[in-house]
Design a protein around this motif. Structure first.
Motif, PDB file in Angstrom:
ATOM      1  N   CYS A  12       0.859  -1.177   0.000  1.00  0.00           N
ATOM      2  CA  CYS A  12       0.000   0.000   0.000  1.00  0.00           C
ATOM      3  C   CYS A  12       0.897   1.229   0.000  1.00  0.00           C
ATOM      4  O   CYS A  12       1.923   1.252   0.696  1.00  0.00           O
ATOM      5  N   ALA A  13       0.506   2.238  -0.748  1.00  0.00           N
ATOM      6  CA  ALA A  13       1.270   3.486  -0.766  1.00  0.00           C
ATOM      7  C   ALA A  13       0.947   4.312   0.464  1.00  0.00           C
ATOM      8  O   ALA A  13      -0.219   4.380   0.914  1.00  0.00           O
ATOM      9  N   GLU A  14       1.949   4.927   1.020  1.00  0.00           N
ATOM     10  CA  GLU A  14       1.768   5.781   2.186  1.00  0.00           C
ATOM     11  C   GLU A  14       0.734   6.865   1.900  1.00  0.00           C
ATOM     12  O   GLU A  14       0.752   7.494   0.845  1.00  0.00           O
ATOM     13  N   TYR A  36      -6.228  -8.310  14.642  1.00  0.00           N
ATOM     14  CA  TYR A  36      -5.038  -7.943  15.400  1.00  0.00           C
ATOM     15  C   TYR A  36      -3.926  -7.660  14.388  1.00  0.00           C
ATOM     16  O   TYR A  36      -3.988  -8.096  13.246  1.00  0.00           O
ATOM     17  N   ARG A  37      -2.917  -6.956  14.830  1.00  0.00           N
ATOM     18  CA  ARG A  37      -1.733  -6.795  13.993  1.00  0.00           C
ATOM     19  C   ARG A  37      -0.491  -6.984  14.843  1.00  0.00           C
ATOM     20  O   ARG A  37      -0.524  -6.806  16.068  1.00  0.00           O
ATOM     21  N   GLN A  38       0.593  -7.338  14.184  1.00  0.00           N
ATOM     22  CA  GLN A  38       1.856  -7.549  14.865  1.00  0.00           C
ATOM     23  C   GLN A  38       2.949  -6.826  14.101  1.00  0.00           C
ATOM     24  O   GLN A  38       3.302  -7.221  12.985  1.00  0.00           O
ATOM     25  N   ILE A  39       3.414  -5.781  14.710  1.00  0.00           N
ATOM     26  CA  ILE A  39       4.552  -5.043  14.165  1.00  0.00           C
ATOM     27  C   ILE A  39       5.814  -5.801  14.549  1.00  0.00           C
ATOM     28  O   ILE A  39       5.882  -6.398  15.621  1.00  0.00           O
ATOM     29  N   HIS A  40       6.776  -5.780  13.674  1.00  0.00           N
ATOM     30  CA  HIS A  40       7.980  -6.590  13.840  1.00  0.00           C
ATOM     31  C   HIS A  40       8.539  -6.518  15.259  1.00  0.00           C
ATOM     32  O   HIS A  40       8.740  -5.435  15.817  1.00  0.00           O
ATOM     33  N   SER A  41       8.737  -7.720  15.833  1.00  0.00           N
ATOM     34  CA  SER A  41       9.369  -7.879  17.141  1.00  0.00           C
ATOM     35  C   SER A  41       8.502  -7.421  18.306  1.00  0.00           C
ATOM     36  O   SER A  41       8.989  -7.350  19.429  1.00  0.00           O
ATOM     37  N   ASP A  82       2.331   1.513   9.930  1.00  0.00           N
ATOM     38  CA  ASP A  82       1.303   0.484   9.804  1.00  0.00           C
ATOM     39  C   ASP A  82       1.835  -0.783   9.147  1.00  0.00           C
ATOM     40  O   ASP A  82       1.097  -1.773   9.007  1.00  0.00           O
ATOM     41  N   THR A  83       3.084  -0.772   8.731  1.00  0.00           N
ATOM     42  CA  THR A  83       3.687  -1.996   8.188  1.00  0.00           C
ATOM     43  C   THR A  83       3.724  -3.057   9.273  1.00  0.00           C
ATOM     44  O   THR A  83       4.312  -2.844  10.341  1.00  0.00           O
ATOM     45  N   ALA A  84       3.053  -4.183   9.012  1.00  0.00           N
ATOM     46  CA  ALA A  84       2.891  -5.208  10.043  1.00  0.00           C
ATOM     47  C   ALA A  84       2.235  -6.432   9.419  1.00  0.00           C
ATOM     48  O   ALA A  84       1.823  -6.406   8.261  1.00  0.00           O
ATOM     49  N   VAL A  85       2.116  -7.482  10.224  1.00  0.00           N
ATOM     50  CA  VAL A  85       1.299  -8.640   9.838  1.00  0.00           C
ATOM     51  C   VAL A  85      -0.069  -8.464  10.482  1.00  0.00           C
ATOM     52  O   VAL A  85      -0.160  -8.220  11.688  1.00  0.00           O
ATOM     53  N   TYR A  86      -1.102  -8.587   9.669  1.00  0.00           N
ATOM     54  CA  TYR A  86      -2.473  -8.382  10.125  1.00  0.00           C
ATOM     55  C   TYR A  86      -3.191  -9.725  10.178  1.00  0.00           C
ATOM     56  O   TYR A  86      -3.226 -10.459   9.199  1.00  0.00           O
ATOM     57  N   TYR A  87      -3.770 -10.013  11.332  1.00  0.00           N
ATOM     58  CA  TYR A  87      -4.443 -11.285  11.550  1.00  0.00           C
ATOM     59  C   TYR A  87      -5.958 -11.067  11.652  1.00  0.00           C
ATOM     60  O   TYR A  87      -6.421 -10.221  12.417  1.00  0.00           O
ATOM     61  N   ARG A 107       0.844  -9.945   5.439  1.00  0.00           N
ATOM     62  CA  ARG A 107       1.954  -9.030   5.687  1.00  0.00           C
ATOM     63  C   ARG A 107       1.736  -7.785   4.836  1.00  0.00           C
ATOM     64  O   ARG A 107       1.841  -7.826   3.608  1.00  0.00           O
ATOM     65  N   LEU A 108       1.398  -6.674   5.492  1.00  0.00           N
ATOM     66  CA  LEU A 108       1.170  -5.401   4.806  1.00  0.00           C
ATOM     67  C   LEU A 108       2.452  -4.583   4.813  1.00  0.00           C
ATOM     68  O   LEU A 108       3.030  -4.346   5.880  1.00  0.00           O
ATOM     69  N   SER A 109       2.859  -4.171   3.644  1.00  0.00           N
ATOM     70  CA  SER A 109       4.012  -3.279   3.514  1.00  0.00           C
ATOM     71  C   SER A 109       3.516  -1.929   3.019  1.00  0.00           C
ATOM     72  O   SER A 109       2.930  -1.848   1.931  1.00  0.00           O
ATOM     73  N   VAL A 110       3.717  -0.897   3.820  1.00  0.00           N
ATOM     74  CA  VAL A 110       3.356   0.457   3.411  1.00  0.00           C
ATOM     75  C   VAL A 110       4.596   1.098   2.821  1.00  0.00           C
ATOM     76  O   VAL A 110       5.631   1.204   3.486  1.00  0.00           O
ATOM     77  N   LEU A 111       4.481   1.509   1.579  1.00  0.00           N
ATOM     78  CA  LEU A 111       5.631   1.989   0.827  1.00  0.00           C
ATOM     79  C   LEU A 111       5.631   3.510   0.738  1.00  0.00           C
ATOM     80  O   LEU A 111       4.582   4.107   0.556  1.00  0.00           O
ATOM     81  N   PRO A 112       6.809   4.118   0.865  1.00  0.00           N
ATOM     82  CA  PRO A 112       6.869   5.595   0.798  1.00  0.00           C
ATOM     83  C   PRO A 112       6.616   6.102  -0.608  1.00  0.00           C
ATOM     84  O   PRO A 112       6.757   5.403  -1.583  1.00  0.00           O
TER      85      PRO A 112
END
Lengths: 112, 115
Positions: A12-14, A36-41, A82-87, A107-112
């Motif tokens: 997704c674009a920022e 739910y979402r899980q941001i890295h670590s 918002d980049t994270a894994v969404y469950y 896994r959602l990647s928000v791109l600049p």
């Protein structure tokens, strides 16, 4: 076993809306849809839940189809954070503290 | 509210050693969950407690794992003896039974590495 199906990844674009789909064709009448979402670590973070009506909070909107067999989580203005894994999880709401069954998520990647 | 507190955040140990992970749930919550997350198996429930009583421990992988909740504000997950395949991130979560949104709140996790 998880009762939901989600795409493994999305971009997704920022600043744009992120629309994350979830299929739950075997959902029963008393089961809720949770996101739910899980941001890295980090530990998973609650976002929103609903039964049959659309729901909105400060984080996101949840759109549930009329037949309840699918839903969409909407992040209206996605940011890099918002980049994270969404469950997407379906389960009964109860007072027994039963567990959530987490699938692989999207896994959602928000791109600049 | 400080949220769910877990300690240690990172643990490195050698095979055969005893490992104890600790969790302090959110004050007022009376249901506590232990999860394990690995790349291969994802996030899986190990055990959960209601009002300090273990309800379902079917996810505990084997007798080397044990969990206790001596009071409403503290829980431990012990692995004895530890093995390299136990390496994972262990999460604790809590919620308030009988009311509220049925939402589980997760701690930051303990990253365990067994050499």
């Amino acid at each position: 076993d998880a009762k939901t199906t989600q795409p493994p990844s999305m971009d997704c674009a920022e600043g744009r809306a992120a629309n994350l789909p979830c299929n739950h064709s075997t959902i029963s009448g008393n089961e809720y849809v949770y996101w739910y979402r899980q941001i890295h670590s980090q530990g998973p973070q609650y976002i929103i839940h609903g039964l049959k009506n659309n729901e909105t909070n400060e984080m996101a909107s949840l759109i549930i189809t009329e037949d309840r067999k699918s839903s969409t989580l909407i992040l209206p203005h996605a940011t890099l954070r918002d980049t994270a894994v969404y469950y997407c999880i379906v389960r009964e709401r109860d007072n027994y503290g039963q567990n959530f069954v987490f699938g692989p998520g999207t896994r959602l990647s928000v791109l600049p | 509210d400080a949220g769910v507190i877990q300690s240690p955040r990172h643990e490195v140990t050698e095979m055969g050693q005893e490992v104890t992970l600790r969790c302090k749930p959110i004050s007022g919550h009376n249901s506590l969950f232990w999860y394990r997350q690995t790349m291969m198996r994802g996030l899986e429930l190990l055990i959960y407690f209601n009002n300090n009583v273990p309800i379902d421990d079917s996810g505990m992988p084997e007798d080397r794992f044990s969990a206790k909740m001596p009071n409403a504000s503290f829980s431990t997950l012990k692995i004895q003896p530890s093995e390299p395949r136990d390496s994972a991130v262990y999460f604790c979560a809590s919620r308030r039974l009988a009311g509220g949104t049925d939402t589980q709140y997760f701690g930051p996790g303990t990253r365990l590495t067994v050499l």
